[in-house]
Design a protein around this motif. Structure first.
Motif, PDB file in Angstrom:
ATOM      1  N   UNK A  20       0.841  -1.201   0.000  1.00  9.09           N
ATOM      2  CA  UNK A  20       0.000   0.000   0.000  1.00  9.09           C
ATOM      3  C   UNK A  20       0.870   1.242   0.000  1.00  9.09           C
ATOM      4  N   UNK A  21       1.943   1.196   0.781  1.00 11.91           N
ATOM      5  CA  UNK A  21       2.850   2.341   0.816  1.00 11.91           C
ATOM      6  C   UNK A  21       3.522   2.532  -0.542  1.00 11.91           C
ATOM      7  N   UNK A  22       4.010   1.448  -1.108  1.00 12.12           N
ATOM      8  CA  UNK A  22       4.706   1.563  -2.397  1.00 12.12           C
ATOM      9  C   UNK A  22       3.772   2.104  -3.468  1.00 12.12           C
ATOM     10  N   UNK A  23       2.544   1.615  -3.463  1.00 10.43           N
ATOM     11  CA  UNK A  23       1.582   2.109  -4.451  1.00 10.43           C
ATOM     12  C   UNK A  23       1.353   3.601  -4.290  1.00 10.43           C
ATOM     13  N   UNK A  24       1.186   4.004  -3.036  1.00  8.47           N
ATOM     14  CA  UNK A  24       0.933   5.418  -2.789  1.00  8.47           C
ATOM     15  C   UNK A  24       2.121   6.260  -3.235  1.00  8.47           C
ATOM     16  N   UNK A  25       3.308   5.780  -2.910  1.00  6.57           N
ATOM     17  CA  UNK A  25       4.510   6.511  -3.323  1.00  6.57           C
ATOM     18  C   UNK A  25       4.601   6.575  -4.840  1.00  6.57           C
ATOM     19  N   UNK A  26       4.278   5.466  -5.478  1.00 10.54           N
ATOM     20  CA  UNK A  26       4.296   5.444  -6.942  1.00 10.54           C
ATOM     21  C   UNK A  26       3.359   6.505  -7.503  1.00 10.54           C
ATOM     22  N   UNK A  27       2.174   6.584  -6.910  1.00  8.80           N
ATOM     23  CA  UNK A  27       1.220   7.576  -7.382  1.00  8.80           C
ATOM     24  C   UNK A  27       1.793   8.979  -7.235  1.00  8.80           C
ATOM     25  N   UNK A  28       2.364   9.231  -6.071  1.00  9.84           N
ATOM     26  CA  UNK A  28       2.899  10.576  -5.827  1.00  9.84           C
ATOM     27  C   UNK A  28       4.045  10.885  -6.783  1.00  9.84           C
ATOM     28  N   UNK A  29       4.842   9.873  -7.070  1.00  9.53           N
ATOM     29  CA  UNK A  29       5.962  10.099  -7.984  1.00  9.53           C
ATOM     30  C   UNK A  29       5.434  10.381  -9.385  1.00  9.53           C
ATOM     31  N   UNK A  39      11.102   8.953  -1.952  1.00 10.75           N
ATOM     32  CA  UNK A  39      10.343   7.711  -1.777  1.00 10.75           C
ATOM     33  C   UNK A  39      11.242   6.603  -1.228  1.00 10.75           C
ATOM     34  N   UNK A  40      12.473   6.554  -1.706  1.00 12.37           N
ATOM     35  CA  UNK A  40      13.400   5.545  -1.195  1.00 12.37           C
ATOM     36  C   UNK A  40      13.647   5.747   0.290  1.00 12.37           C
ATOM     37  N   UNK A  41      13.782   7.010   0.681  1.00 10.51           N
ATOM     38  CA  UNK A  41      14.008   7.282   2.102  1.00 10.51           C
ATOM     39  C   UNK A  41      12.803   6.844   2.925  1.00 10.51           C
ATOM     40  N   UNK A  42      11.627   7.127   2.393  1.00 10.68           N
ATOM     41  CA  UNK A  42      10.424   6.747   3.134  1.00 10.68           C
ATOM     42  C   UNK A  42      10.347   5.230   3.270  1.00 10.68           C
ATOM     43  N   UNK A  43      10.697   4.550   2.196  1.00 12.52           N
ATOM     44  CA  UNK A  43      10.665   3.088   2.258  1.00 12.52           C
ATOM     45  C   UNK A  43      11.685   2.575   3.274  1.00 12.52           C
ATOM     46  N   UNK A  44      12.834   3.239   3.338  1.00 14.14           N
ATOM     47  CA  UNK A  44      13.830   2.834   4.328  1.00 14.14           C
ATOM     48  C   UNK A  44      13.285   3.064   5.739  1.00 14.14           C
ATOM     49  N   UNK A  45      12.591   4.194   5.915  1.00 12.86           N
ATOM     50  CA  UNK A  45      11.953   4.439   7.204  1.00 12.86           C
ATOM     51  C   UNK A  45      10.944   3.348   7.525  1.00 12.86           C
TER      52      UNK A  45
ATOM     53  N   UNK B  36       0.951  14.368   4.379  1.00 11.03           N
ATOM     54  CA  UNK B  36      -0.377  13.997   4.868  1.00 11.03           C
ATOM     55  C   UNK B  36      -1.136  13.220   3.811  1.00 11.03           C
ATOM     56  N   UNK B  37      -0.963  13.663   2.588  1.00 12.25           N
ATOM     57  CA  UNK B  37      -1.622  12.972   1.492  1.00 12.25           C
ATOM     58  C   UNK B  37      -1.111  11.545   1.377  1.00 12.25           C
ATOM     59  N   UNK B  38       0.171  11.414   1.591  1.00 14.74           N
ATOM     60  CA  UNK B  38       0.773  10.081   1.559  1.00 14.74           C
ATOM     61  C   UNK B  38       0.120   9.198   2.615  1.00 14.74           C
ATOM     62  N   UNK B  39      -0.047   9.779   3.794  1.00 10.87           N
ATOM     63  CA  UNK B  39      -0.641   8.993   4.859  1.00 10.87           C
ATOM     64  C   UNK B  39      -2.063   8.579   4.481  1.00 10.87           C
ATOM     65  N   UNK B  40      -2.798   9.549   3.962  1.00  9.79           N
ATOM     66  CA  UNK B  40      -4.178   9.235   3.584  1.00  9.79           C
ATOM     67  C   UNK B  40      -4.234   8.161   2.516  1.00  9.79           C
ATOM     68  N   UNK B  41      -3.408   8.337   1.504  1.00 16.69           N
ATOM     69  CA  UNK B  41      -3.415   7.368   0.414  1.00 16.69           C
ATOM     70  C   UNK B  41      -3.033   5.986   0.893  1.00 16.69           C
ATOM     71  N   UNK B  42      -2.056   5.974   1.767  1.00 10.98           N
ATOM     72  CA  UNK B  42      -1.567   4.711   2.316  1.00 10.98           C
ATOM     73  C   UNK B  42      -2.689   3.999   3.068  1.00 10.98           C
TER      74      UNK B  42
END
Lengths: 115, 408
Positions: A20-29, A39-45, B36-42
């Motif tokens: 779910x996180x990766x998908x969301x990051x993909x969307x944002x990218x 996004x890589x940093x967030x994934x590391x987190x 925040x958007x990231x959190x929501x989307x997630x």
């Protein structure tokens, strides 16, 4: 609890929360809202966070039985494909059955990982 | 039951990740709203997977008690909407959003049209430039492409557009030209398209690095003629601004002539100049002779590997992609066969273990964990796992410890 560990397994990125996180990051990218590096940093987190939270907050235990179909040990990673598997949750009589489950498992004794 | 825990645990993870990423967002100069958007989307994506009940699920917007930065929460509601509605990413908001809708309903190809319409609207300086609805509904793909081109080169199509504008109803936005006008409009667009195609063909001709000297010279001569014609008669007919370097070489001819040098000498010089230029272009495209062969080689290697695997089920795949130089003649064929291969490891089918498994994580049964102990006596296995996430029967479980016994 080994908070200064240099690296964490990326194993959990395949879980539903990781996907779910990766998908969301993909969307944002793809919307060009964030850079891939961020996004890589967030994934590391995420790698660090899920490892710590699972280690510290989760107390549940379970047992499982089944027929081992395939096993593989490569680069310190065990992979099992178990058929006709039954999971038994502790503290509850609930059992879960599945005709097959894949287990991907990294070594818990790794420098940088919480013990 | 550990499934009840999942929501709480995941919420903690999300909060933790968001908190620790805040610094990274600041360093990257990215607005906190995106976080925040990231959190929501997630959270939304997790809920869609439906693997457990999450604390943010029951209520319309997640109040998220654990989350430690309530001040930013009010902005969530505003930011949340775009992600819900699945609107096209950025900037594609037409000025009159209601406008494309009826057209979409008329047309049989609903999928293709919103993007095109939006793009068209965006590019077009005025609403009347929009192709008439009837035409849109009946357009072939080619015509639509033409329409789009005209939209992109709106200024150049101004004449016909003006015509349409004048004869159409004065209501501006909803002007609907008669079919004849629409046809004329499309014709002009197609003409434009053709011109561009011609120009492109010439460009690609020029770009070919390998040709025999005779061929090359013949083409070059034809080229120069064409170019001269264009400069004389069809000035401004070319709309894409291609062939700039040719313009340069023409200038060289002119200069040489004005200097009174011999015509033939100048031509040879120009030929040489163009030749070196083409060679340089070819080389840069090829990456100095490195990129093309490597690409071919890896592709051929991968394909051969795949063939071996499919032909012999038990075959262990060769992972080094070796002996590339053996069948050079096959390479072209192989490349044609496998155009959609992206040269990634993911192209290769995994062996054995993954064969009868679906990749879809939400449906697949998978346990991700760490092992403390893996023991085997004869065919009996005993494992102790820890800190795992288990997805089974579309439900998710987390566990601290799991012990498994199974026989092979």
């Amino acid at each position: 609890m080994a908070t200064n560990g240099p690296s964490y397994y990326e194993l959990y990125r395949r879980s539903s929360i990781g996907m779910a996180l990766t998908d969301t990051l993909d969307d944002l990218i793809s919307e060009r809202r964030i850079e891939p590096q961020l996004a890589m940093k967030i994934l590391a987190n995420f790698d660090r966070s899920i490892t710590e939270v699972l280690n510290e907050k989760v107390k549940a235990r379970l047992t499982f039985k089944g027929h081992l179909d395939t096993y593989r040990f490569c680069d310190e990673v065990w992979t099992f494909l178990i058929k006709d598997v039954t999971f038994k949750m502790e503290n509850s009589s609930q059992t879960v059955q599945a005709d097959k489950v894949k287990i991907v498992s990294c070594n818990s004794k790794r420098p940088g990982d919480p013990q | 039951m550990s499934n009840n825990q999942v929501g709480v645990i995941y919420q903690q993870i999300i909060a933790d990740v968001v908190e620790s990423s805040r610094v990274d967002f600041e360093e990257g100069g990215v607005d906190e709203r995106v976080l925040e958007e990231l959190r929501q989307g997630w959270q939304q994506k997790l809920s869609q997977l439906n693997v457990a009940t999450f604390p943010w699920d029951p209520k319309p917007e997640p109040p998220a008690p654990v989350i430690s930065n309530p001040p930013t929460l009010p902005s969530n509601t505003g930011n949340y909407q775009p992600m819900n509605m699945n609107t096209p990413p950025t900037g594609a908001q037409p000025q009159q959003p209601a406008q494309p809708m009826p057209q979409m309903n008329n047309g049989p190809r609903i999928k293709a049209e919103p993007g095109l319409e939006n793009g068209g609207l965006n590019n077009m300086p005025q609403a009347p430039f929009q192709p008439p609805p009837q035409a849109v509904a009946g357009m072939t793909a080619e015509e639509r492409a033409a329409a789009n081109l005209a939209a992109a080169y709106g200024q150049r199509a101004a004449a016909s557009i003006e015509q349409i504008q004048r004869s159409g109803p004065p209501a501006g936005q909803n002007s609907r030209p008669t079919p004849q006008q629409a046809q004329a409009y499309q014709q002009q667009m197609q003409q434009q398209q053709q011109m561009q195609q011609n120009a492109r063909a010439q460009q690609s001709q020029q770009g070919q690095p390998q040709m025999s000297p005779e061929e090359y010279r013949a083409r070059q001569a034809a080229y120069t003629r064409e170019q001269a014609q264009r400069v004389q008669g069809l000035n401004g007919a070319q709309t894409d601004g291609a062939g700039d370097d040719i313009e340069d070489s023409i200038a060289v001819i002119k200069r040489l002539n004005s200097k009174g040098e011999e015509e033939s000498m100048g031509r040879i010089e120009i030929d040489n100049l163009i030749r070196t230029r083409i060679e340089a272009m070819g080389q840069s495209m090829e990456g100095g002779g490195l990129m093309l062969p490597l690409k071919q080689a890896t592709k051929a290697g991968k394909n051969r590997q795949r063939k071996v695997k499919s032909s012999s089920a038990s075959g262990v795949g060769q992972h080094d992609g070796g002996d590339d130089d053996e069948d050079d003649d096959e390479k072209v064929k192989d490349e044609d066969l496998d155009e959609d291969a992206i040269n990634s490891d993911l192209d290769d089918p995994d062996d054995g273990l993954n064969d009868d498994e679906d990749d879809d994580e939400s449906m697949g049964h998978i346990m991700l964990c760490m092992y403390d102990k893996v023991q085997r006596v004869k065919n009996k296995w005993k494992c102790v796992m820890k800190d795992g996430v288990l997805t089974v029967n579309n439900k998710e479980y987390v566990f601290h410890k799991a012990s498994g016994e199974y026989e092979w």
